[in-house]
Design a protein around this motif. Structure first.
Motif, PDB file in Angstrom:
ATOM      1  N   SER A 224     -19.400  10.394 -18.264  1.00  0.00           N
ATOM      2  CA  SER A 224     -20.346  10.331 -19.244  1.00  0.00           C
ATOM      3  C   SER A 224     -20.142  11.082 -20.580  1.00  0.00           C
ATOM      4  O   SER A 224     -18.821  11.459 -20.744  1.00  0.00           O
ATOM      5  N   GLY A 225     -20.965  11.086 -21.667  1.00  0.00           N
ATOM      6  CA  GLY A 225     -20.397  11.576 -22.789  1.00  0.00           C
ATOM      7  C   GLY A 225     -19.748  10.717 -23.919  1.00  0.00           C
ATOM      8  O   GLY A 225     -19.182   9.593 -23.123  1.00  0.00           O
ATOM      9  N   TYR A 228     -16.274   9.254 -22.816  1.00  0.00           N
ATOM     10  CA  TYR A 228     -16.539   9.526 -21.573  1.00  0.00           C
ATOM     11  C   TYR A 228     -15.554  10.541 -21.030  1.00  0.00           C
ATOM     12  O   TYR A 228     -14.907  10.463 -20.304  1.00  0.00           O
ATOM     13  N   GLN A 230     -16.926  13.645 -20.239  1.00  0.00           N
ATOM     14  CA  GLN A 230     -17.652  14.650 -19.162  1.00  0.00           C
ATOM     15  C   GLN A 230     -17.693  13.739 -17.715  1.00  0.00           C
ATOM     16  O   GLN A 230     -17.394  12.536 -17.911  1.00  0.00           O
ATOM     17  N   TYR A 232     -20.006  14.145 -13.922  1.00  0.00           N
ATOM     18  CA  TYR A 232     -21.216  14.898 -13.263  1.00  0.00           C
ATOM     19  C   TYR A 232     -20.987  14.604 -11.778  1.00  0.00           C
ATOM     20  O   TYR A 232     -20.455  13.551 -11.523  1.00  0.00           O
ATOM     21  N   TRP A 242     -22.259  19.186 -13.921  1.00  0.00           N
ATOM     22  CA  TRP A 242     -21.941  18.446 -15.264  1.00  0.00           C
ATOM     23  C   TRP A 242     -21.031  19.319 -15.999  1.00  0.00           C
ATOM     24  O   TRP A 242     -21.297  20.410 -16.146  1.00  0.00           O
ATOM     25  N   TYR A 281     -25.485   7.100 -17.421  1.00  0.00           N
ATOM     26  CA  TYR A 281     -25.054   7.372 -18.845  1.00  0.00           C
ATOM     27  C   TYR A 281     -25.401   6.134 -19.725  1.00  0.00           C
ATOM     28  O   TYR A 281     -25.033   5.020 -19.532  1.00  0.00           O
ATOM     29  N   HIS A 282     -26.568   6.709 -20.494  1.00  0.00           N
ATOM     30  CA  HIS A 282     -27.114   5.707 -21.418  1.00  0.00           C
ATOM     31  C   HIS A 282     -25.985   5.616 -22.719  1.00  0.00           C
ATOM     32  O   HIS A 282     -26.344   6.335 -23.564  1.00  0.00           O
ATOM     33  N   GLU A 283     -24.993   4.593 -22.751  1.00  0.00           N
ATOM     34  CA  GLU A 283     -24.187   4.793 -23.861  1.00  0.00           C
ATOM     35  C   GLU A 283     -24.733   4.508 -25.472  1.00  0.00           C
ATOM     36  O   GLU A 283     -24.378   5.380 -26.376  1.00  0.00           O
ATOM     37  N   ASP A 286     -26.373   7.877 -26.308  1.00  0.00           N
ATOM     38  CA  ASP A 286     -25.327   9.097 -25.616  1.00  0.00           C
ATOM     39  C   ASP A 286     -26.034  10.174 -24.885  1.00  0.00           C
ATOM     40  O   ASP A 286     -26.361  11.214 -25.331  1.00  0.00           O
ATOM     41  N   ARG A 287     -26.733   9.672 -24.024  1.00  0.00           N
ATOM     42  CA  ARG A 287     -27.611  10.444 -23.171  1.00  0.00           C
ATOM     43  C   ARG A 287     -27.438  10.269 -21.595  1.00  0.00           C
ATOM     44  O   ARG A 287     -27.551   8.993 -21.245  1.00  0.00           O
ATOM     45  N   LEU A 288     -27.377  11.293 -20.704  1.00  0.00           N
ATOM     46  CA  LEU A 288     -27.066  11.259 -19.420  1.00  0.00           C
ATOM     47  C   LEU A 288     -28.420  11.449 -18.862  1.00  0.00           C
ATOM     48  O   LEU A 288     -29.335  12.496 -19.013  1.00  0.00           O
TER      49      LEU A 288
END
Length: 385
Positions: A224-225, A228, A230, A232, A242, A281-283, A286-288
């Motif tokens: 994520s992030g 990418y 990050q 989790y 996370w 992860y919604h690119e 920018d939110r997990l």
């Protein structure tokens, strides 16, 4: 947050799968990455009867089914550049079928070493390298690697390029390559460790970039992030961790969030949370998000920040039993879900479901037994390059 809440809250069922000849739990879902004007998108579903079913995404009709016999199958994944679909088997192979062909015979067969039992796998973003994790046999829990390029060898049977054997001490339950860097891969195990590797480095010790400790048996991992950077993980006892790899070279703590049991912090406004399903992860935003559910089929969507998990919305009226799998489509903002009621559902924003009866829960036993183990205390350790 309002836009995010609206997007998920507006998801409605537009399609239910047709009744299968043999009802099974739907344990994993992936969609084809290729787009062909004259052919529809495909959905691959891992079923508890040791098969992979291929569906037409628009109609959710079953097109064909591949059998993993003699072994049980674990995981399902489409290639990134074609419509080949992979699944790992307890018979010591990873099988690859052409999802548009009716042939039962795999187009590629990746063989392990004697006594290997594969329970996790992934293929990198260029479809060049395949990696699979094994159950622990004797003292060995291995990550095996193969050359997955279709034109790289004449034979359809592939032998391993090599293996990592020193970094996990128990069953390797999860393997995930980085979405855009073909050399980065993360693995998770029932030993509680989540390891990040750079496979462009020659040996296992130097390839290990970071080791994080979830302090429990790992059931799900992901990237994520921005860029990418990050990772989790979720655990078999419903914990969530996370980590931010950007902090490896700084004095900042790598841990962004650590929740020992998400069920205990659920606010309960939309009903209880019984289990976690996975992360999303919604690119674009920018939110997990963390996806969980109830034993009666309700799906909870939670937003993840360093302050904790916040309930966004709940999806209901679809499944009648535990939801085991989901797959989010970024281009369509649509969601596929599968569960123990043998239902494959397609959810899209602001749509009205056609009249289909809600199916009852199946009274069958799952062929995949999740492991729950308690491990020694410890937060994480990191390796600086």
């Amino acid at each position: 947050m309002e836009r995010i809440e609206e997007q998920f809250a507006n998801l409605h069922i537009v399609r239910r799968s047709s009744e299968p000849k043999e009802p099974t739990y739907l344990l994993g879902i992936d969609t084809s990455k290729t787009v062909q004007a004259d052919k529809g998108s495909l959905v691959a579903v891992l079923c508890s009867n040791a098969s992979v079913r291929i569906y037409d995404k628009e109609t959710l009709n079953v097109l064909r089914e591949f059998n993993g016999s003699p072994g049980l199958l674990n995981g399902v994944r489409f290639a990134n550049c074609c419509d080949n679909v992979y699944s790992a088997s307890t018979d010591g192979t990873v099988k690859c079928w052409d999802a548009r062909l009716a042939s039962e015979k795999p187009v590629q067969l990746f063989k392990g070493y004697p006594s290997n039992i594969f329970i996790s796998f992934d293929v990198n973003c260029k479809d060049h390298v395949l990696c699979a994790g094994t159950e622990k046999v004797d003292d060995d829990a291995l990550l095996l690697f193969w050359d997955a390029r279709t034109a790289s060898q004449d034979s359809s049977t592939r032998e391993p390029l090599g293996a990592y054997s020193e970094t996990h001490s128990d069953d390797i339950t999860q393997v995930r390559f980085h979405p855009s860097n073909p050399n980065m891969v993360v693995s998770g195990s029932t030993d509680g460790l989540v390891n990040v590797f750079d496979i462009s480095v020659d040996n296992e010790e130097d390839a290990l970039v970071a080791t994080c400790n979830s302090v429990s048996s790992v059931s799900c991992i992901g990237w994520s992030g921005r860029d990418y950077k990050q990772i989790y993980c979720m655990t078999h006892d419903e914990g969530f961790c996370w980590w931010d790899l950007n902090h490896l070279e700084t004095d900042e703590p790598i841990t962004c969030l650590n929740i020992q049991d998400v069920r205990e912090i659920s606010d309960g406004k939309e009903g209880p949370l019984d289990y976690l399903i996975g992360g999303l992860y919604h690119e674009k935003m920018d939110r997990l998000f963390v996806i969980g559910g109830t034993n009666t089929g309700r799906i909870h969507v939670m937003s993840c920040t360093s302050s904790g998990l916040t309930h966004v919305t709940s999806l209901q009226g679809g499944h009648a039993a535990t939801v085991r799998s989901f797959c989010w489509s970024v281009p369509e903002d649509s969601l596929l879900t599968g569960g123990e009621d043998a239902q494959l559902l397609l959810w899209k924003p602001v749509a009205v479901e056609k009249t289909f009866p809600k199916k009852d829960s199946l009274k069958i036993a799952s062929s995949v037994q999740q492991r729950v183990r308690v491990h020694s205390n410890g937060s994480y350790k990191r390796r600086k390059q």
